[in-house]
Design an enzyme around this catalytic site. Sequence first.
Site, short mmCIF file in Angstrom:
data_model
loop_
_atom_site.label_atom_id
_atom_site.label_comp_id
_atom_site.label_asym_id
_atom_site.label_seq_id
_atom_site.Cartn_x
_atom_site.Cartn_y
_atom_site.Cartn_z
N TYR A 28 44.20 33.29 41.46
CA TYR A 28 45.55 32.77 41.25
C TYR A 28 46.55 33.40 42.23
O TYR A 28 47.38 32.71 42.80
CB TYR A 28 45.97 33.02 39.80
CG TYR A 28 47.20 32.28 39.38
CD1 TYR A 28 47.14 30.95 39.00
CD2 TYR A 28 48.43 32.93 39.33
CE1 TYR A 28 48.27 30.27 38.59
CE2 TYR A 28 49.57 32.25 38.94
CZ TYR A 28 49.50 30.93 38.57
OH TYR A 28 50.62 30.27 38.18
N GLU A 61 39.47 32.08 31.71
CA GLU A 61 38.17 31.45 31.94
C GLU A 61 37.10 32.46 32.39
O GLU A 61 35.91 32.13 32.41
CB GLU A 61 38.29 30.33 32.97
CG GLU A 61 39.05 29.12 32.48
CD GLU A 61 40.56 29.32 32.42
OE1 GLU A 61 41.18 28.77 31.49
OE2 GLU A 61 41.12 30.02 33.28
N CYS A 83 44.29 38.79 38.25
CA CYS A 83 45.57 39.46 38.08
C CYS A 83 46.48 38.62 37.20
O CYS A 83 46.60 37.40 37.39
CB CYS A 83 46.23 39.68 39.45
SG CYS A 83 47.82 40.49 39.35
N VAL A 84 47.10 39.30 36.23
CA VAL A 84 48.07 38.65 35.36
C VAL A 84 49.38 39.41 35.52
O VAL A 84 49.44 40.61 35.26
CB VAL A 84 47.61 38.67 33.89
CG1 VAL A 84 48.59 37.88 33.02
CG2 VAL A 84 46.20 38.12 33.74
N THR A 89 57.60 34.50 29.43
CA THR A 89 57.17 34.08 28.09
C THR A 89 56.07 35.00 27.58
O THR A 89 55.56 35.86 28.29
CB THR A 89 56.62 32.64 28.12
OG1 THR A 89 55.38 32.64 28.85
CG2 THR A 89 57.61 31.69 28.76
N HIS A 91 53.13 34.15 27.06
CA HIS A 91 51.83 33.72 27.60
C HIS A 91 51.11 34.90 28.25
O HIS A 91 49.89 35.01 28.16
CB HIS A 91 52.03 32.58 28.60
CG HIS A 91 50.75 32.04 29.15
ND1 HIS A 91 49.82 31.39 28.37
CD2 HIS A 91 50.24 32.06 30.41
CE1 HIS A 91 48.80 31.03 29.12
NE2 HIS A 91 49.03 31.43 30.36
N ASN A 115 35.63 45.44 34.08
CA ASN A 115 36.85 44.66 33.93
C ASN A 115 37.86 45.06 35.00
O ASN A 115 38.45 46.12 34.92
CB ASN A 115 37.44 44.85 32.53
CG ASN A 115 38.67 44.00 32.29
OD1 ASN A 115 39.20 43.36 33.19
ND2 ASN A 115 39.14 44.01 31.07
#
Length: 183
Positions: A28, A61, A83-84, A89, A91, A115
Amino acid sequence: MASSETHYVLPRPTFDKPVKMLIVLSPYYKQIAEQLVAGATAEIEAVGGFHEIVEVPGALEIPTAIGIAERMSNFDGYVALGCVIRGETTHYDTVCNDSSRGLTLLGLQGLCIGNGILTVENHEQAMVRAEAAGQNKGGGAAAAALHLIALARRWGSSRKGVGFVPARDEYQVAGFGSGKDTA
């Protein structure tokens, strides 16, 4: 500041037989993903291992892809990379918690998983952690999986019933016994 902290790192494990690993990547944030992969592949190659890389749309996923690969292939271990970055929000919380939980549940079933899904507040934090020449969290995730593979090989082959799901031949319905006719 996290980047100036020092911590103990286990010595790299050694293997008599090469390891085969699957890197499951959510690209992403492409630049961050490339650094994570560089670190992970260098660590795997340093022990003489082999790897394949598959990409999935997002961090949620990643556990599903690892579960599918475990059922349908022959990998010794897995490296989860992505990566997040916190947004506006909740989410972010869902993705962080559920991807981590999914990987943990797979690990408790006996899969060897490192991980490397970064969960950060901003892009700068992600780059500091991802850089292969810096904190190298991709390499750290690969190293974690390699250590688990070394333990699995040390303790021998898997046994039936490891984890939460019994083997198919262990299912019994209450009151019906083994299903064999004894009359």
